[in-house]
Design an enzyme around this catalytic site. Structure first.
Site, PDB file in Angstrom:
ATOM      1  N   GLU A   1     -16.380  -4.233   7.732  1.00 36.28           N
ATOM      2  CA  GLU A   1     -15.978  -2.879   8.606  1.00 36.28           C
ATOM      3  C   GLU A   1     -17.166  -1.950   8.331  1.00 36.28           C
ATOM      4  O   GLU A   1     -17.363  -1.380   9.386  1.00 36.28           O
ATOM      5  CB  GLU A   1     -14.692  -2.319   7.898  1.00 36.28           C
ATOM      6  CG  GLU A   1     -14.302  -0.873   8.098  1.00 36.28           C
ATOM      7  CD  GLU A   1     -13.247  -0.223   7.374  1.00 36.28           C
ATOM      8  OE1 GLU A   1     -12.523  -1.103   6.537  1.00 36.28           O
ATOM      9  OE2 GLU A   1     -12.955   0.859   7.479  1.00 36.28           O
TER      10      GLU A   1
ATOM     11  N   LYS B   1       0.889  -1.137  -0.045  1.00 36.11           N
ATOM     12  CA  LYS B   1       0.099   0.034   0.058  1.00 36.11           C
ATOM     13  C   LYS B   1       0.937   1.366   0.112  1.00 36.11           C
ATOM     14  O   LYS B   1       1.564   1.515   1.061  1.00 36.11           O
ATOM     15  CB  LYS B   1      -0.900   0.033   1.169  1.00 36.11           C
ATOM     16  CG  LYS B   1      -1.616   1.177   1.567  1.00 36.11           C
ATOM     17  CD  LYS B   1      -2.514   1.093   2.969  1.00 36.11           C
ATOM     18  CE  LYS B   1      -3.617   2.429   3.030  1.00 36.11           C
ATOM     19  NZ  LYS B   1      -4.259   2.141   4.330  1.00 36.11           N
TER      20      LYS B   1
ATOM     21  N   LYS C   1      -9.852  -2.349  -4.929  1.00 34.76           N
ATOM     22  CA  LYS C   1     -10.954  -2.705  -4.235  1.00 34.76           C
ATOM     23  C   LYS C   1     -12.274  -2.780  -5.355  1.00 34.76           C
ATOM     24  O   LYS C   1     -12.459  -2.037  -6.137  1.00 34.76           O
ATOM     25  CB  LYS C   1     -11.315  -1.542  -3.266  1.00 34.76           C
ATOM     26  CG  LYS C   1     -10.392  -1.678  -2.114  1.00 34.76           C
ATOM     27  CD  LYS C   1     -10.683  -0.642  -0.867  1.00 34.76           C
ATOM     28  CE  LYS C   1      -9.624  -0.889   0.043  1.00 34.76           C
ATOM     29  NZ  LYS C   1      -9.937   0.162   1.262  1.00 34.76           N
TER      30      LYS C   1
ATOM     31  N   ASP D   1     -14.867   2.631  -0.823  1.00 38.04           N
ATOM     32  CA  ASP D   1     -14.211   1.960   0.318  1.00 38.04           C
ATOM     33  C   ASP D   1     -14.998   0.763   0.896  1.00 38.04           C
ATOM     34  O   ASP D   1     -15.686   0.950   2.000  1.00 38.04           O
ATOM     35  CB  ASP D   1     -13.728   2.696   1.153  1.00 38.04           C
ATOM     36  CG  ASP D   1     -12.762   2.104   2.352  1.00 38.04           C
ATOM     37  OD1 ASP D   1     -12.442   0.855   2.021  1.00 38.04           O
ATOM     38  OD2 ASP D   1     -12.564   2.429   3.468  1.00 38.04           O
TER      39      ASP D   1
ATOM     40  N   ARG E   1     -13.040  11.642  -5.028  1.00 37.93           N
ATOM     41  CA  ARG E   1     -12.072  10.596  -4.763  1.00 37.93           C
ATOM     42  C   ARG E   1     -12.624   9.311  -5.403  1.00 37.93           C
ATOM     43  O   ARG E   1     -11.713   8.639  -5.724  1.00 37.93           O
ATOM     44  CB  ARG E   1     -12.682  10.318  -2.877  1.00 37.93           C
ATOM     45  CG  ARG E   1     -12.098   9.043  -2.502  1.00 37.93           C
ATOM     46  CD  ARG E   1     -12.338   8.964  -0.936  1.00 37.93           C
ATOM     47  NE  ARG E   1     -11.920   7.701  -0.690  1.00 37.93           N
ATOM     48  CZ  ARG E   1     -12.070   6.939   0.763  1.00 37.93           C
ATOM     49  NH1 ARG E   1     -12.503   7.901   1.562  1.00 37.93           N
ATOM     50  NH2 ARG E   1     -11.654   5.988   0.930  1.00 37.93           N
TER      51      ARG E   1
ATOM     52  N   TRP F   1     -13.567  12.463   4.299  1.00 34.51           N
ATOM     53  CA  TRP F   1     -13.983  11.359   5.241  1.00 34.51           C
ATOM     54  C   TRP F   1     -15.164  11.724   6.014  1.00 34.51           C
ATOM     55  O   TRP F   1     -15.660  11.131   6.656  1.00 34.51           O
ATOM     56  CB  TRP F   1     -12.736  11.371   6.576  1.00 34.51           C
ATOM     57  CG  TRP F   1     -11.557  10.570   6.139  1.00 34.51           C
ATOM     58  CD1 TRP F   1     -11.340  10.002   5.187  1.00 34.51           C
ATOM     59  CD2 TRP F   1     -10.410  10.485   6.843  1.00 34.51           C
ATOM     60  NE1 TRP F   1     -10.139   9.346   4.958  1.00 34.51           N
ATOM     61  CE2 TRP F   1      -9.394   9.917   6.230  1.00 34.51           C
ATOM     62  CE3 TRP F   1      -9.976  11.207   8.183  1.00 34.51           C
ATOM     63  CZ2 TRP F   1      -8.095   9.581   6.623  1.00 34.51           C
ATOM     64  CZ3 TRP F   1      -8.551  10.764   8.513  1.00 34.51           C
ATOM     65  CH2 TRP F   1      -7.661  10.076   7.796  1.00 34.51           C
TER      66      TRP F   1
ATOM     67  N   GLU G   1      -3.001   6.963   2.680  1.00 32.21           N
ATOM     68  CA  GLU G   1      -3.282   7.063   4.048  1.00 32.21           C
ATOM     69  C   GLU G   1      -2.193   6.927   4.974  1.00 32.21           C
ATOM     70  O   GLU G   1      -1.966   6.180   5.933  1.00 32.21           O
ATOM     71  CB  GLU G   1      -4.537   6.009   4.545  1.00 32.21           C
ATOM     72  CG  GLU G   1      -5.705   6.071   3.699  1.00 32.21           C
ATOM     73  CD  GLU G   1      -6.652   4.836   4.329  1.00 32.21           C
ATOM     74  OE1 GLU G   1      -6.378   3.850   4.824  1.00 32.21           O
ATOM     75  OE2 GLU G   1      -8.015   5.561   4.318  1.00 32.21           O
TER      76      GLU G   1
HETATM   77  C1  GCV Z   1      -5.983  -0.971   6.103  1.00 31.34           C
HETATM   78  C2  GCV Z   1      -9.965   2.023   4.777  1.00 31.34           C
HETATM   79  C3  GCV Z   1      -9.903   1.300   6.277  1.00 31.34           C
HETATM   80  C4  GCV Z   1      -8.651   1.336   6.785  1.00 31.34           C
HETATM   81  C5  GCV Z   1      -7.770   0.503   5.781  1.00 31.34           C
HETATM   82  C6  GCV Z   1      -7.988   1.055   4.439  1.00 31.34           C
HETATM   83  C7  GCV Z   1      -7.142   0.431   3.296  1.00 31.34           C
HETATM   84  O1  GCV Z   1      -9.724   3.401   4.656  1.00 31.34           O
HETATM   85  O2  GCV Z   1     -10.906   2.123   6.960  1.00 31.34           O
HETATM   86  O3  GCV Z   1      -8.537   0.771   8.056  1.00 31.34           O
HETATM   87  O4  GCV Z   1      -6.336   0.519   6.056  1.00 31.34           O
HETATM   88  O5  GCV Z   1      -9.100   1.196   4.163  1.00 31.34           O
HETATM   89  O6  GCV Z   1      -7.829  -0.182   2.722  1.00 31.34           O
HETATM   90  O7  GCV Z   1      -5.925   0.437   3.304  1.00 31.34           O
END
Ligand code: GCV
Length: 679
Positions: free
Chosen positions: A409, A304, A376, A381, A352, A550, A308
């Site tokens: 999640e 990654k 994804k 998300d 986004r 967010w 973030e």
């Molecule tokens: C692992 C979202 C989740 C994060 C996660 C991120 C990702 O933002 O809330 O916890 O981080 O996706 O897939 O990298």
């Protein structure tokens, strides 16, 4: 009866009663597994005679087959004779055979399908003998699990002629497990990996984990979180990784790790992690050589980058391709792959949802053959529902992996019972229309990964019901053509047994749960309106969070005029990241599927939907429907009280009661907030 702590998941063999098992006994009263006796990697072709130094994992795989079959019958009180033997063994005429050697296939079985690839298998049988044939021992193990599943489901084994091969070569579980034992977005306890004890203490649970994954065809495990700690690449941790890999190997599972792009700096002490810097390249060369010296079949890295807060090539003015190719080029020398995530946003974009495609599309064709971009399922998300990510089909020259999230999640986490296979099917079956035929998302993939929902709870996934999603992920990755209902049926029979009434109850809950969740959380494709940070529960008005993207308002855009994010050509223009026919369909409010309406359109409150209701009334209708669907799941489960153990009854009841309470909260909070704009 299901074991009370849920540890056996779908492999308890509890549905295999003595009476049922009798009819299968003949097949295994004399059965031989032909083990390697000269082939270094367990293959038939090109095998130099007399070399057996690397055969231990293949032999272990044979033992796994033997133990698995024996334990199934043992639990039903029936003894079997399943023998692991050498290639020259004289096999009695009435025996069954598991073999990778064509000359060991008994003459009475003429049908052998050799087109099943490395992991596929064929199974043929007559009235009392069975033969499984594959090119590899892992394929034979998959065949054994197939047969055992059939036995669990009380299906006949006579006169079979089956050939199967997996839909994709890479079917990987992604753990978001941190090295301190916590799990990001984990809802089933702490990490399975006891890093402090490894490599000295090998928990028997590692074997049970590998067995469970293998039984549904998962063949890779990324051990740690994509938000990484660089020490995963320290010499100390490499020996821990090697010890886990040695457990997984005989179950056909390759080991991968997530690595931090900045490791040359944070771990190696270099001044830069610039992918074009010679000292950085040499650092990765040494590290990767060190890993392969301990784990010769190491799968590769997941990264990654520039996302973030994770470091990446942007800091050095380099592209994703520069970063990925440098590391991939080194992995390629050992047969490893590099999985590079496309989850990027927050670098000045206006929408986004457009960012990943905008950054990666210009790089299409620039990645090395062993790089794969992991995307994804949707552009934001892991929401309860999203349209497909435009990179599927849109990146025509790159290898693309799907990334699903088994951990719920945004979908009620460890509390809500939501069977995810229907959602995954909707994504996989979506037609990208990028070409005339074979253009569904499932045709565009070269592999698949999914964020695991496992933890060290005794039931692995937080509840027995949550294991349905792990099961479904594996089965679907093996065969995209299986319906979500078919998979649910398998899981229900193997987990809860053969009682018809109980089966119908479990099926009802599974098959209605996703639609219920979408309705009570995010109908019409509302998205990202969950509470800040932990993402549990509704908060469409939330102002918390240091970034605008967010905050729920960024996504729902509610105002006096209407609701939804305008991603049409008059808005952010995200629709044009899809192929022309799909873009046109999404762009026009009249042709945009209503299930995606508020994703693509800012819809006036008085707009009439196909139901005849206005948007305002449809929202009220959908939230209410979601609540009554959740109540229905609960009342249906109540009918199971006399059919399952007290512990199981109560455990599931408790979860469903939370789900109903939460569904009400979702409805009340969302309707109060959204309808305030219509006053
Ligand atoms: C692992 C979202 C989740 C994060 C996660 C991120 C990702 O933002 O809330 O916890 O981080 O996706 O897939 O990298």
């Amino acid at each position: 009866m299901v074991r009370s702590d849920g540890y056996d998941a779908w492999l308890s063999y509890s549905s295999v009663t003595n009476k049922n098992a009798q009819k299968y006994a003949a097949f295994f009263s004399s059965c031989y597994i032909i083990a390697p006796d000269g082939c270094p990697d367990g293959r038939q072709e090109g095998c130099p005679p007399g070399k057996d130094s690397n055969n231990s994992s293949a032999t272990d795989t044979c033992t796994n087959i033997q133990r698995e079959i024996s334990s199934c019958f043992k639990s039903a009180g029936i003894s079997t004779s399943v023998t692991v033997c050498g290639r020259g063994t004289l096999i009695p005429d009435d025996a069954g055979v598991f073999t990778i050697f064509s000359e060991s296939v008994p003459a009475h079985f003429s049908y052998i399908d050799k087109e099943t690839g490395d992991e596929g298998f064929s199974i043929v049988s007559d009235a009392s003998r069975i033969c499984a044939f594959s090119k590899t021992y892992t394929g034979l193990l998959y065949a054994a699990f197939k047969i055992l599943r059939m036995i669990q489901m009380n299906e006949g084994l006579e006169n079979l002629s089956i050939s199967e091969k997996p839909a994709l070569p890479h079917r990987i579980l992604n753990h978001w497990d941190n090295l301190d034992g916590s799990i990001e977005r984990g809802y089933a306890g702490e990490s399975l990996w006891k890093w402090d004890e490894l490599p000295f203490v090998i928990d028997s649970r590692y074997t049970d984990y590998a067995r469970m994954l293998c039984s549904v065809g998962i063949n890779g495990s990324v051990l740690n979180n994509v938000n990484t700690q660089p020490k995963i690449l320290s010499t100390d941790y490499i020996s821990k990784i090697a010890s886990l890999a040695s457990v997984f190997r005989s179950w056909g599972i390759k080991t991968y790790v997530s690595v931090n792009f900045g490791s040359p700096v944070s771990l190696g002490g270099l001044k830069t992690a610039d992918p074009l810097d010679q000292s950085v390249i040499e650092w990765w060369e040494e590290k990767i050589a060190e890993i392969y010296a301990s784990v010769p079949d190491f799968g590769g890295f997941l990264i990654k980058a520039d996302s973030e807060g994770q470091p990446g090539p942007y800091a050095y003015g380099r592209s994703h391709a520069d970063g990925a190719n440098m590391i991939a080029g080194i992995l390629a020398r050992y047969g490893g792959i590099l999985i590079w995530r496309a989850f990027v946003y927050g670098h000045g974009e206006t929408d986004r949802a457009k960012k990943a495609y905008a950054d990666f599309k210009p790089l299409d064709g620039k990645f090395l053959p062993n790089v794969t971009i992991q995307v994804k399922n949707g552009p934001i998300d892991f929401q309860p529902r999203e349209p497909v990510h435009p990179m599927f089909g849109g990146m025509e020259k790159a290898n693309i992996f799907m990334e699903f999230q088994i951990a719920q999640e945004y979908l009620g986490q460890g509390n809500h019972l939501v069977y995810l296979a229907p959602m995954w099917k909707e994504i996989l079956d979506f037609d990208t229309k990028i070409k005339q035929e074979k253009s569904q998302v499932k045709h565009t993939l070269s592999g698949i990964g999914a964020v695991s929902n496992t933890g060290n709870n005794s039931d692995w996934c937080g509840s027995l019901f949550h294991t349905a999603n792990l099961y479904a992920y594996g089965r679907l990755s093996w065969n995209f053509e299986l319906s979500s209902e078919h998979i649910a049926r398998e899981w229900a029979l193997c987990t809860w047994g053969l009682d018809t009434f109980l089966h119908e109850i479990v099926m009802f809950i599974l098959m209605n749960s996703w639609e219920a969740c979408v309705n009570y959380m995010t109908p019409l494709c509302l998205h990202h309106i969950m509470k800040y940070h932990h993402h549990y529960g509704p908060d469409p008005a939330c102002e918390e969070g240091e970034r605008e993207d967010w905050k729920p308002k960024y996504y729902h855009r509610a105002d006096k005029l209407g609701l939804g994010f305008d991603r049409t050509r008059n808005g952010s223009g995200a629709v044009d990241q899809y192929s022309k026919p799909v873009a046109d369909m999404f762009n026009d409010i009249a042709t945009c599927p209503e299930k995606y309406l508020l994703w693509f359109h800012h819809v006036p409150w008085n707009y009439k939907l196909s139901s005849g209701r206005t948007l305002k009334d449809e929202l009220v209708y959908a939230y209410n429907k979601g609540v009554s669907q959740a109540e229905n799941l609960l009342s249906t489960w109540k009918k199971a009280e006399s059919l399952v153990s007290k512990e199981h009854y109560k455990a599931v009841l408790g979860k469903l009661e939370i789900q109903v309470k939460d569904a009400y909260e979702w409805r009340d909070v969302c309707l109060q907030y959204f309808l305030s704009f219509t006053e």
